[in-house]
Design an enzyme around this catalytic site. Sequence first.
Site, PDB file in Angstrom:
ATOM      1  N   SER A 207       0.947  -1.183  -0.016  1.00 45.93           N
ATOM      2  CA  SER A 207      -0.012   0.010  -0.033  1.00 45.93           C
ATOM      3  C   SER A 207       0.915   1.289   0.145  1.00 45.93           C
ATOM      4  O   SER A 207       1.963   1.126  -0.534  1.00 45.93           O
ATOM      5  CB  SER A 207      -1.026  -0.075   1.175  1.00 45.93           C
ATOM      6  OG  SER A 207      -1.650   1.020   0.969  1.00 45.93           O
ATOM      7  N   ASN A 208       0.286   2.234   0.343  1.00 47.59           N
ATOM      8  CA  ASN A 208       1.164   3.543   0.503  1.00 47.59           C
ATOM      9  C   ASN A 208       0.647   4.499   1.453  1.00 47.59           C
ATOM     10  O   ASN A 208      -0.293   4.276   2.141  1.00 47.59           O
ATOM     11  CB  ASN A 208       1.048   4.366  -0.998  1.00 47.59           C
ATOM     12  CG  ASN A 208      -0.376   4.677  -1.309  1.00 47.59           C
ATOM     13  OD1 ASN A 208      -0.995   5.636  -0.833  1.00 47.59           O
ATOM     14  ND2 ASN A 208      -1.073   3.968  -2.409  1.00 47.59           N
ATOM     15  N   ARG A 209       1.082   5.706   1.727  1.00 55.72           N
ATOM     16  CA  ARG A 209       1.017   6.544   2.783  1.00 55.72           C
ATOM     17  C   ARG A 209      -0.140   7.523   2.862  1.00 55.72           C
ATOM     18  O   ARG A 209      -0.338   8.241   3.528  1.00 55.72           O
ATOM     19  CB  ARG A 209       2.244   7.338   3.317  1.00 55.72           C
ATOM     20  CG  ARG A 209       3.382   6.551   3.642  1.00 55.72           C
ATOM     21  CD  ARG A 209       4.431   7.481   3.987  1.00 55.72           C
ATOM     22  NE  ARG A 209       5.861   6.871   3.940  1.00 55.72           N
ATOM     23  CZ  ARG A 209       6.224   6.008   4.942  1.00 55.72           C
ATOM     24  NH1 ARG A 209       5.531   5.982   5.931  1.00 55.72           N
ATOM     25  NH2 ARG A 209       7.599   5.436   4.994  1.00 55.72           N
ATOM     26  N   SER A 210      -1.082   7.306   1.712  1.00 49.08           N
ATOM     27  CA  SER A 210      -2.166   8.322   1.423  1.00 49.08           C
ATOM     28  C   SER A 210      -3.020   8.177   2.855  1.00 49.08           C
ATOM     29  O   SER A 210      -3.563   6.955   2.862  1.00 49.08           O
ATOM     30  CB  SER A 210      -2.742   7.927   0.257  1.00 49.08           C
ATOM     31  OG  SER A 210      -3.895   8.658   0.218  1.00 49.08           O
ATOM     32  N   ALA A 274      -5.068   7.287  -4.072  1.00 48.34           N
ATOM     33  CA  ALA A 274      -3.351   6.868  -4.374  1.00 48.34           C
ATOM     34  C   ALA A 274      -3.706   5.352  -4.759  1.00 48.34           C
ATOM     35  O   ALA A 274      -3.787   4.385  -3.769  1.00 48.34           O
ATOM     36  CB  ALA A 274      -2.523   7.154  -3.174  1.00 48.34           C
TER      37      ALA A 274
END
Length: 399
Positions: A207-210, A274
């Site tokens: 995943s990502n930090r959004s 994101a």
Amino acid sequence: MNGKRILLGVSGGIAAYKVIELVRMLRQAGSRIDVVMTAAAEQFVTPLTFETLTRQPVRRDVFQQWTEAEAGHVTLAEKADIMVIAPATANTLAKLAHGLADDMLTVSALACPSPVLVAPAMDHHMYLNSATQANLETLRSRGIHVVGPDQGELASGIIGQGRLVAPDHLFGSIRSILGQSGPLAGKHVVVSAGATREPLDPIRFISNRSSGRMGYAIAQALVDAGARTSLISAATHLDPPVGATVEQVESAADMHKAVTEAATDADALIMSAAVGDYAAREVSAEKVKKDDDDLTIELTRTVDILATTERPGLIKIGFAAETANLTEYAKAKLVSKGVQLLIANDARQAMGSDDNQAFFFRPGHEPEELPLMSKHDLARRIVDELVRLVEIRSTGEGN
Ligand code: CTP
């Protein structure tokens, strides 16, 4: 909410104390609140409490002496942008359903030309009684907004339906009703938010930090502007705005499906999420066990949702989260995604923050640098741009 006039009718239930918090929230938002109370309501909360919080006199008596400025017993109702009756007891609902007007609250409700919201609160059996249900049905059929009640522990100690909805939900409902006459009334807008999760096995994902804050702020600004708002949300625990239809999704593929379905009758798509660009080629059905070797995971490209979602007249707005060469990449994305507006920002500054310093890229124009502002302010700017794009589209259609 700033500058709006809210007429709050308080009837006699124990939940009357909860609307004190609502009054505080409305005041903070810059609204003017006038309170009318029934005699029974005064058994639970004193008028002085509301007078202190609203800095306005509480009206209880239809036959009181009215000053010239106040003009008469229906003036407050006529001046209100919305009347909110909370808590609305079974007795008050019955009076409203039959058009009775024997106190300030019911006189005001009958005389109010603006939207009226009722938030029922009562004992479970009183709520379920077919008389109350029929009265609520009558009120709904007349366009009165009925919010709640919630399920939970009631004053009697039993668990059931009859609790006044929480003050923040009431606040959100008022906000959404007041927005209904906004510049995007009658328009359907799909907005995505958050970070997709691409599964590797039943317990792991990429995943990502959004945080989803930008997309949720846009959804709120859309509701405020009167749009029918579909929020497609991935992996965030934020409270969605009251009035938006929310679909929670997990992966990029789930988001693609949800956006495609929601966009079938949409006027605009705003991709703030994101979205993962790669997903595992194979997702293990069982937890992947470690051994002494390094692990290589083969990734495959996901669908570019923004670039591929098409329908005649669809206005598309996208984001570009960059860490270098912002202008170059943003200009390329403006073309490759086929958007009318691209909001570009430094991902390291914006992700996880309450603020955002962004640039607007529009086809055929030089980029516009915006100052650092809260994500809520930026959301309003984006929605203003959307209103402009909708106007341009309708002018084009007219030609
Ligand atoms: N986007 C999308 N579908 C994807 C990837 C991105 O719809 N599979 C959307 C995002 O929601 C955003 C825009 O495309 O509105 C740009 O996303 P961004 O992550 O900045 O760019 P990418 O297209 O993923 O390109 P890169 O990662 O190479 O910068």
